[in-house]
Design a protein around this motif. Structure first.
Motif, PDB file in Angstrom:
ATOM      1  N   GLY A  55     -10.004  -2.749  -0.432  1.00  0.00           N
ATOM      2  CA  GLY A  55     -10.086  -1.352  -0.824  1.00  0.00           C
ATOM      3  C   GLY A  55     -10.052  -1.206  -2.333  1.00  0.00           C
ATOM      4  O   GLY A  55     -10.062  -2.190  -3.079  1.00  0.00           O
ATOM      5  N   TYR A  77      -5.218  -0.086  -2.617  1.00  0.00           N
ATOM      6  CA  TYR A  77      -5.386   0.806  -1.484  1.00  0.00           C
ATOM      7  C   TYR A  77      -6.151   0.070  -0.376  1.00  0.00           C
ATOM      8  O   TYR A  77      -6.995  -0.788  -0.660  1.00  0.00           O
ATOM      9  CB  TYR A  77      -6.171   2.049  -1.887  1.00  0.00           C
ATOM     10  CG  TYR A  77      -5.484   2.910  -2.928  1.00  0.00           C
ATOM     11  CD1 TYR A  77      -4.732   4.015  -2.554  1.00  0.00           C
ATOM     12  CD2 TYR A  77      -5.597   2.613  -4.292  1.00  0.00           C
ATOM     13  CE1 TYR A  77      -4.096   4.806  -3.506  1.00  0.00           C
ATOM     14  CE2 TYR A  77      -4.967   3.394  -5.249  1.00  0.00           C
ATOM     15  CZ  TYR A  77      -4.213   4.494  -4.851  1.00  0.00           C
ATOM     16  OH  TYR A  77      -3.592   5.273  -5.799  1.00  0.00           O
ATOM     17  N   PRO A  78      -5.898   0.410   0.884  1.00  0.00           N
ATOM     18  CA  PRO A  78      -6.680  -0.213   1.960  1.00  0.00           C
ATOM     19  C   PRO A  78      -8.109   0.313   1.975  1.00  0.00           C
ATOM     20  O   PRO A  78      -8.377   1.437   1.514  1.00  0.00           O
ATOM     21  CB  PRO A  78      -5.929   0.204   3.233  1.00  0.00           C
ATOM     22  CG  PRO A  78      -5.193   1.448   2.860  1.00  0.00           C
ATOM     23  CD  PRO A  78      -4.870   1.338   1.389  1.00  0.00           C
ATOM     24  N   ASP A  79      -9.020  -0.493   2.461  1.00  0.00           N
ATOM     25  CA  ASP A  79     -10.412  -0.056   2.587  1.00  0.00           C
ATOM     26  C   ASP A  79     -10.477   1.204   3.455  1.00  0.00           C
ATOM     27  O   ASP A  79      -9.764   1.327   4.455  1.00  0.00           O
ATOM     28  CB  ASP A  79     -11.248  -1.165   3.224  1.00  0.00           C
ATOM     29  CG  ASP A  79     -12.717  -0.794   3.329  1.00  0.00           C
ATOM     30  OD1 ASP A  79     -13.314  -0.456   2.287  1.00  0.00           O
ATOM     31  OD2 ASP A  79     -13.254  -0.840   4.460  1.00  0.00           O
ATOM     32  N   GLY A  80     -11.335   2.138   3.056  1.00  0.00           N
ATOM     33  CA  GLY A  80     -11.451   3.402   3.766  1.00  0.00           C
ATOM     34  C   GLY A  80     -10.677   4.526   3.123  1.00  0.00           C
ATOM     35  O   GLY A  80     -10.806   5.681   3.539  1.00  0.00           O
ATOM     36  N   TYR A  81      -9.878   4.207   2.129  1.00  0.00           N
ATOM     37  CA  TYR A  81      -9.117   5.212   1.382  1.00  0.00           C
ATOM     38  C   TYR A  81      -9.536   5.139  -0.079  1.00  0.00           C
ATOM     39  O   TYR A  81      -9.777   4.047  -0.607  1.00  0.00           O
ATOM     40  CB  TYR A  81      -7.610   4.962   1.507  1.00  0.00           C
ATOM     41  CG  TYR A  81      -7.089   5.185   2.911  1.00  0.00           C
ATOM     42  CD1 TYR A  81      -6.453   6.374   3.257  1.00  0.00           C
ATOM     43  CD2 TYR A  81      -7.238   4.199   3.886  1.00  0.00           C
ATOM     44  CE1 TYR A  81      -5.984   6.574   4.549  1.00  0.00           C
ATOM     45  CE2 TYR A  81      -6.776   4.388   5.175  1.00  0.00           C
ATOM     46  CZ  TYR A  81      -6.154   5.576   5.496  1.00  0.00           C
ATOM     47  OH  TYR A  81      -5.699   5.770   6.778  1.00  0.00           O
ATOM     48  N   ASP A  82      -9.611   6.294  -0.720  1.00  0.00           N
ATOM     49  CA  ASP A  82      -9.988   6.254  -2.126  1.00  0.00           C
ATOM     50  C   ASP A  82      -8.747   6.146  -3.006  1.00  0.00           C
ATOM     51  O   ASP A  82      -7.614   6.200  -2.527  1.00  0.00           O
ATOM     52  CB  ASP A  82     -10.856   7.469  -2.506  1.00  0.00           C
ATOM     53  CG  ASP A  82     -10.133   8.800  -2.355  1.00  0.00           C
ATOM     54  OD1 ASP A  82     -10.793   9.785  -1.983  1.00  0.00           O
ATOM     55  OD2 ASP A  82      -8.901   8.861  -2.618  1.00  0.00           O
ATOM     56  N   ASP A 110      -4.881  -7.639  -1.145  1.00  0.00           N
ATOM     57  CA  ASP A 110      -5.777  -6.492  -0.983  1.00  0.00           C
ATOM     58  C   ASP A 110      -6.451  -6.528   0.382  1.00  0.00           C
ATOM     59  O   ASP A 110      -6.538  -5.511   1.085  1.00  0.00           O
ATOM     60  CB  ASP A 110      -6.811  -6.443  -2.116  1.00  0.00           C
ATOM     61  CG  ASP A 110      -7.531  -7.762  -2.339  1.00  0.00           C
ATOM     62  OD1 ASP A 110      -7.100  -8.819  -1.811  1.00  0.00           O
ATOM     63  OD2 ASP A 110      -8.555  -7.757  -3.071  1.00  0.00           O
ATOM     64  N   ARG A 111      -6.895  -7.708   0.803  1.00  0.00           N
ATOM     65  CA  ARG A 111      -7.563  -7.815   2.103  1.00  0.00           C
ATOM     66  C   ARG A 111      -6.570  -7.899   3.267  1.00  0.00           C
ATOM     67  O   ARG A 111      -6.847  -7.403   4.358  1.00  0.00           O
ATOM     68  CB  ARG A 111      -8.532  -8.992   2.096  1.00  0.00           C
ATOM     69  CG  ARG A 111      -9.808  -8.659   1.306  1.00  0.00           C
ATOM     70  CD  ARG A 111     -10.699  -9.846   1.121  1.00  0.00           C
ATOM     71  NE  ARG A 111     -10.198 -10.743   0.086  1.00  0.00           N
ATOM     72  CZ  ARG A 111     -10.688 -11.951  -0.165  1.00  0.00           C
ATOM     73  NH1 ARG A 111     -11.680 -12.420   0.579  1.00  0.00           N
ATOM     74  NH2 ARG A 111     -10.192 -12.692  -1.124  1.00  0.00           N
ATOM     75  N   THR A 114      -5.879  -4.243   4.047  1.00  0.00           N
ATOM     76  CA  THR A 114      -6.941  -3.644   4.868  1.00  0.00           C
ATOM     77  C   THR A 114      -6.820  -4.081   6.319  1.00  0.00           C
ATOM     78  O   THR A 114      -6.890  -3.261   7.243  1.00  0.00           O
ATOM     79  CB  THR A 114      -8.324  -4.029   4.322  1.00  0.00           C
ATOM     80  OG1 THR A 114      -8.533  -3.385   3.062  1.00  0.00           O
ATOM     81  CG2 THR A 114      -9.434  -3.615   5.270  1.00  0.00           C
TER      82      THR A 114
END
Length: 298
Positions: A55, A77-82, A110-111, A114
């Motif tokens: 993310g 931040y997790p993927d799918g969130y800005d 980071d991954r 997510t």
């Protein structure tokens, strides 16, 4: 002449010696137990960074009065969130020799973040910050005070980004695992942040713990008095109303102390096959992140 009976007796003696040798290894009386276990495949597999998108990551620096230097930080931040999402946050405290980039560069957090959120854990952000490469996350005689930096400078910065700090988590590995536990034990959020921000969960991987100053890593403490002031054992009240998880590889040099503190605090976690390595930390990260996210979302 070597008879069958002699051979059997010799074999039996060798077997006994072998069992005794293994027992000695298991009790730590023979040097190199971790190396032997590694060669025998008994230290477990290395964790693999998930094949998922990372993310957004926001990085920057700020001038820290508490640390008397410019301090780097990253918010993950997790993927799918800005990068403006108003999420709960977990502080990520790096190990000895690391900095705020270690969470991603060394562990792939980071991954992992997510993957954890995609698997159903309530979403949260991770926030890493430079605590000093060998500070051990407590005030030092030279004036460097990473704990005060987090309380007075970093948490307000995170709140200014819209992250929710009323209920936050703390996580760390090795030196940072000790630092995360110390943060809770010393009531930093009560004494320095105030009632508007409170740690509700702490996770530690392979925390650098010692029962005695004489056994501590050189440079981890200024002197024996500094060690006693920042001792974790004997402070269970500091963890009241804070969910704790402590994991440590069984062949880690900190395994015994980690087990003792986990027992004293009645914390979650345990000892798994593993060494004091990034491979072990990556293997255990999913369990730690699920634990922290569930406590923040609960």
């Amino acid at each position: 002449m070597l008879t069958r009976r002699t051979f059997v007796r010799a074999g039996g003696a060798a077997a006994v010696a072998g069992v005794a040798g293994v027992a000695a290894l298991e009790t730590g009386t023979v040097p190199g137990r971790g190396r032997v276990h590694q060669l025998l495949g008994l230290t477990g597999p290395d964790g693999v960074v998930p094949d998922v998108p990372a993310g957004p990551v926001v990085s920057g620096t700020f001038a820290s009065r508490a640390r008397r230097t410019d301090v780097g930080y990253s918010v993950i931040y997790p993927d799918g969130y800005d990068a403006t999402a108003e999420l709960p946050v977990v502080l990520a405290l790096h190990g000895r020799g690391g900095d705020h980039t270690s969470a991603i560069n060394d562990l792939g957090m980071d991954r992992f973040l997510t993957a954890t959120v995609r698997a159903g854990t309530p979403a949260f952000a991770l926030a890493s910050v430079d605590g000093g490469r060998d500070s051990y996350w407590h005030r030092r005689a030279n004036g460097n005070d990473p704990g005060f930096m987090i309380a007075q400078e970093f948490l307000p910065l995170l709140a200014g980004r819209g992250l929710r700090i009323a209920r936050y988590g703390v996580f760390g590995w090795s030196m940072g695992g000790y630092g995360a536990l110390l943060w809770v034990a010393l009531h930093y959020w009560q004494r320095q942040v105030g009632p508007a921000a409170r740690a509700v969960a702490v996770g530690a991987l392979s925390p650098a713990l010692w029962h005695r100053y004489e056994d501590a890593q050189p440079g981890a403490f200024d002197d024996a008095a500094d060690f006693e002031s920042n001792q974790l054992f004997g402070r269970p009240n500091g963890f009241r109303d804070v969910a704790a998880r402590i994991d440590c590889g069984r062949d880690d040099p900190f395994a015994a102390a980690a087990r003792d503190l986990r027992t004293e605090l009645d914390a979650d976690g345990g000892q798994q096959p593993g060494l004091h390595t990034g491979g072990y930390w990556r293997r255990m990260l999913p369990d730690q992140l699920r634990f922290l996210g569930a406590k923040l979302g609960g």
